[in-house]
Design an enzyme around this catalytic site. Structure first.
Site, PDB file in Angstrom:
ATOM      1  CB  THR A 134      -5.494 -17.050 -22.411  1.00  0.00           C
ATOM      2  OG1 THR A 134      -5.090 -17.928 -23.472  1.00  0.00           O
ATOM      3  CG2 THR A 134      -5.620 -15.647 -22.945  1.00  0.00           C
ATOM      4  CD  GLU A 135      -1.362 -21.014 -22.270  1.00  0.00           C
ATOM      5  OE1 GLU A 135      -2.275 -20.599 -21.528  1.00  0.00           O
ATOM      6  OE2 GLU A 135      -1.233 -22.211 -22.583  1.00  0.00           O
ATOM      7  CG  ASN A 136      -3.123 -16.347 -26.380  1.00  0.00           C
ATOM      8  OD1 ASN A 136      -3.630 -16.858 -25.390  1.00  0.00           O
ATOM      9  ND2 ASN A 136      -3.848 -15.804 -27.323  1.00  0.00           N
TER      10      ASN A 136
END
Lengths: 211, 233
Positions: A47-49
């Site tokens: 997940t890009e966060n």
């Protein structure tokens, strides 16, 4: 006309993701794929966060506001998970380390251009998030979308009429009617819903499709 | 003796002037330094340029700063959210300038500022509206867009633990933009849930070395930030 259900589409995408793959599932329809990853495979979700090894939603009451996904929903971290900052997260994306990402779309062109971030409607507040980075970042970019708009227009087009997210970036399209590879020689249909002919699919799509 | 700890959030943000560029950490509310933002609202600086991934949620934190009309311009990747109505109204009224940046370019531009890079070529955004007017180059058969660093006068970020030298450890996905913003700003101000003794942080596990940090304020986790059933992120 028969259609693949959303669950069937998600299951089909899940079957195509190999053991050991690092995968980013976009917001919306692609999120469903997480429920359909084959249980005998270890597939690591990004997940890009800032998390690799993302697990499912927590039990009610166990939500942690510091542990969320890109859609800002609470998630869990599996054994073996790793946290990292945003520049590393997008560096691993842009650097080609992710095997696959699955994205929703407004339109995909025959050349693999993707439009999924902005309708271009006057007055609409534009928001791009990580869409443009995901589009060009993963080794394989899969799109999951309805084949037709609510008005019955094909979402597979000669040229995108919506503002593009990335050029020549889509490798495969999963719709409720077919699974289609984007190749250098054009669009190739590799799966089609029962009862639908290639000729009829081509007519509906309005673009050239090959077997 | 070096002691970067400051007694109150108000003291930590006291010298942020009108027109300053301020990076604010956080992805949505995870990692958002809400108490530092509240102190900035109380302090009164206006005409600010804010760098954040989003443009505020509900009416707390960054959204409250926007609502108080202290922000001239926002640089972000994803302003439109289900609860971004404060930003939405300002935008439609023409009362705030928006620079929209793809999230990975935003992160890399911040990192570039912190590490002395003059500009960089990125494939993200090539051929799109967000690259219009920008210099491009084909390198080894691939197309790239030239992007410049985003520097800031101040960064307001949140971490889990700090020592008095300003070494930081974060918590889970609340890390997000903290480490790169800490390096990119001239003056980085951190709110941490706990200040620990020098030597208590494992040097192998320090994420942000104290060289990037100017001020540390201890703000214990408020009850409202302890996980609640059904709390929306």
């Amino acid at each position: 006309m028969n259609r693949f259900t959303r669950e069937q589409m998600a299951a089909r995408v899940g079957r195509d993701i190999p053991n050991g793959a690092y995968v980013n599932l976009g917001i919306g329809l692609p999120t469903l794929v997480a429920n359909h990853l084959p249980r005998d495979r270890e597939i690591i979700l990004h997940t890009e966060n800032g998390l690799l090894g993302m697990g499912p939603a927590p039990e009610p009451g166990a939500e942690d506001p510091d542990l969320i996904n890109a859609g800002k929903q609470p998630v869990t971290a599996l054994a073996g998970a790793a946290f990292f900052h945003h520049a590393d997260s997008f560096g691993m994306m842009r650097g080609g380390h992710l095997d696959c990402c699955v994205l929703g779309a407004f339109q995909v062109s025959v050349g693999g251009d993707l439009a999924n971030w902005h309708t271009g409607t006057p007055g609409a507040i534009p928001a791009v998030g990580g869409a443009m980075d995901l589009a060009i970042g993963a080794k394989s970019v899969y799109v999951m979308m309805d084949h037709l708009t609510k008005k019955g227009e094909s979402k597979i087009v000669e040229r995108c009429t919506y503002p593009v997210t990335g050029l020549k970036c889509v490798n495969r399209i999963y719709t409720d009617l077919a699974v289609i590879d984007v190749t250098a020689k054009g669009l190739r249909v590799i799966d089609i819903v029962d009862g639908l002919s290639l000729a009829e699919l081509t007519r509906i799509s309005g673009v050239e499709l090959k077997d | 003796m070096i002691d970067k700890t400051v007694g109150t959030a108000a003291a930590a943000v006291a010298d942020i002037g009108d027109g300053a560029t301020v990076m604010i950490g956080g992805f949505g509310t995870a990692g958002m330094p809400s108490e530092l933002i509240d102190a900035l609202i109380d302090q009164g600086a206006r005409g600010l340029t804010i760098v954040n991934n989003n443009a505020g949620n509900g009416e707390v934190g960054l959204a409250a700063l926007l609502k108080a009309k202290r922000v001239r311009k926002i640089i972000c990747s994803f302003p439109r959210q289900t609860d971004s109505y404060v930003f939405d109204a300002l935008y439609h009224a023409g009362e705030i300038e928006l620079e929209l940046v793809p999230q990975g370019n935003l992160a890399e531009r911040i990192r570039a500022a912190g590490s002395g890079i003059g500009a960089f070529f990125t494939p993200t955004g090539y051929g799109t509206l967000l690259a219009e007017g920008k210099e491009t180059r084909e390198i080894n058969g691939r197309n790239y867009v030239l992007e410049y660093p985003i520097e800031a006068d101040f960064a307001l970020i949140k971490a889990q633990h700090a020592d008095r030298w300003g070494n930081l450890v974060y918590r889970k996905t609340a890390r997000n933009f903290g480490p790169i913003m800490a390096a990119a700003a001239k003056c980085t101000i951190v709110q941490v849930r706990e200040v620990v003794n020098l030597g208590d942080l494992d040097p192998e596990a320090v994420v942000t070395p104290g060289i990037y940090v100017r001020r540390v304020v201890e703000i214990p986790m408020a009850a409202k930030f302890v996980a609640q059933p059904g709390a929306a992120a």
